[in-house]
Motif scaffolding. Structure first.
Motif, short mmCIF file in Angstrom:
data_model
loop_
_atom_site.label_atom_id
_atom_site.label_comp_id
_atom_site.label_asym_id
_atom_site.label_seq_id
_atom_site.Cartn_x
_atom_site.Cartn_y
_atom_site.Cartn_z
N ALA A 17 0.09 1.91 9.34
CA ALA A 17 0.23 0.46 9.25
C ALA A 17 0.17 -0.19 10.63
O ALA A 17 -0.40 -1.27 10.78
N LYS A 18 0.73 0.46 11.64
CA LYS A 18 0.67 -0.10 12.99
C LYS A 18 -0.77 -0.14 13.51
O LYS A 18 -1.17 -1.10 14.17
N GLU A 19 -1.53 0.90 13.20
CA GLU A 19 -2.94 0.90 13.62
C GLU A 19 -3.71 -0.20 12.90
O GLU A 19 -4.51 -0.93 13.51
N ASP A 69 0.85 -1.19 0.00
CA ASP A 69 0.00 0.00 0.00
C ASP A 69 0.89 1.24 0.00
O ASP A 69 1.60 1.48 0.98
N PRO A 70 0.91 2.02 -1.08
CA PRO A 70 0.08 1.88 -2.28
C PRO A 70 0.59 0.79 -3.22
O PRO A 70 1.72 0.33 -3.07
N HIS A 87 -7.55 3.66 2.07
CA HIS A 87 -6.26 3.68 2.76
C HIS A 87 -6.39 3.92 4.26
O HIS A 87 -5.38 3.95 4.96
N LEU A 88 -7.59 4.09 4.76
CA LEU A 88 -7.77 4.28 6.21
C LEU A 88 -7.42 3.00 6.95
O LEU A 88 -7.68 1.88 6.46
N PRO A 89 -6.82 3.11 8.14
CA PRO A 89 -6.39 1.90 8.87
C PRO A 89 -7.49 0.87 9.08
O PRO A 89 -7.24 -0.34 8.96
N ALA A 90 -8.71 1.31 9.39
CA ALA A 90 -9.80 0.35 9.62
C ALA A 90 -10.13 -0.43 8.35
O ALA A 90 -10.43 -1.63 8.40
N PRO A 137 -19.65 -0.56 8.64
CA PRO A 137 -19.99 0.87 8.69
C PRO A 137 -19.05 1.61 9.63
O PRO A 137 -18.64 1.09 10.67
N SER A 138 -18.71 2.84 9.26
CA SER A 138 -17.78 3.62 10.06
C SER A 138 -18.47 4.83 10.65
O SER A 138 -19.28 5.49 9.98
#
Length: 325
Positions: A104-106, A11-12, A75-78, A186-187
């Motif tokens: 990436a750690k999240e 990523d990317p 690209h969001l961690p979730a 859902p976020s």
């Protein structure tokens, strides 16, 4: 070589960064190497992945309530964590390797929680012993070296940059690309916009650089000599927390800033407070330049130069350029 399947986050997917090449090199020592991408990799990327032994690229087909997840949100961690969790279930993978950026750690933590997997953050080495994945890391501001054996079926590990020398596989392969469905939950957060800050300096990212030159309060706000030496070395530029808080530089090295472990770290005008040492003490070679012979950073450095950085750094940069031709 075991029969493990090792997934490496890409990523990317439009480029293969040095930190990813290092992960692929480590992964080959653990088992079969595959990659997880959040978008379609380019032909050039596939060729580079094949040179490093990647046999398959799993491209996440992200959807929420039947709607396609946008390019920015993916690209969001979730969302990355959801893709990694689904990829592990899709491939029955045993190990997931990620770089050690904040995002990436999240994502690694969220994915490990979802999978019930063992999690190691900021590993400096990854291997195996007695059939288990073992990660080595430094803790307590670099005071202790530890080895962490993962006892669960799946191991999720983020690996510091410069933990391995990137080496292509003995024989290149032709990776295949296959899609797999990922249903994103859902976020409660709606991403309105995402802007990637363009870096026109040509320097490597601070958290991935093999050489780092950092300036502190001793620069008095003039980072010119620091930047000049960094450019002569092809290095990244960092700062101490005090220098960043003064507005002299935008990113700092420390326990609450960017944690780095380059092959060479040069600290100029940095006293070496515990907070700063916690973010760079894992560096392989530490060079310190300070006008105070009693500066705490001299206690941990491999080479110490007592002098004014405005005099020392330009001389070093000139000599380096001279030797490089």
């Amino acid at each position: 070589m075991t029969n493990r399947t090792v997934l490496v986050l890409l990523d990317p997917a439009t480029e293969v960064r040095t930190s990813v090449l290092e992960l692929l090199t480590i992964a080959r020592g653990l088992g079969r190497v595959e990659a997880v991408a959040l978008e379609a990799p380019t032909v050039e990327v596939l060729a580079q992945l094949g040179a490093y032994g990647v046999e398959c690229v799993h491209q996440a087909e992200l959807a929420r309530d039947g709607a396609h997840v946008s390019g920015d949100e993916r690209h969001l961690p979730a969302v990355v964590a959801a893709a990694l969790s689904a990829a592990v279930r899709h491939t029955d993978a045993d190990v997931v390797l990620l770089p050690t950026s904040f995002a990436a750690k999240e994502a690694a933590a969220l994915a490990a929680h979802e999978l019930g997997a063992g999690l190691v953050i900021d590993a400096a080495a990854v291997g195996e012993a007695d059939g288990r994945v073992v990660a080595g890391k430094r803790v307590f501001a670099g005071a202790w070296d530890t080895e962490c054996a993962v006892t669960t079926a799946v191991a999720v590990v983020t690996v510091r940059a410069n933990s391995a020398v990137a080496q292509p596989a003995e024989a290149a392969v032709e990776p295949v690309t296959e899609g797999f469905a990922v249903e994103v939950a859902p976020s409660p957060v709606t991403l309105l916009s995402r802007e990637v800050k363009a870096d026109t300096s040509g320097r490597p990212p601070l958290d991935q650089a093999a050489v780092v030159v950092a300036g502190g309060r001793g620069t008095d706000g003039d980072f010119g000599p620091v930047e000049d030496l960094a450019d002569a070395l092809g290095a990244a530029v960092g700062a101490s927390r005090d220098a960043a808080f003064e507005g002299w530089w935008d990113s700092y090295v420390g326990q609450t800033g960017v944690t780095v472990a380059p092959r060479v770290y040069i600290g100029a005008g940095i006293s070496g407070a515990p907070h700063h040492r916690g973010g760079m003490q894992a560096s392989q070679v530490i060079v310190a330049v300070n006008s105070d012979p009693e500066a705490p950073i001299f206690e941990i450095c491999d080479f110490a130069v007592v002098g004014q950085l405005a005099d020392v750094l330009p001389q070093a940069a000139a000599e380096i350029r001279k030797r490089r031709g």
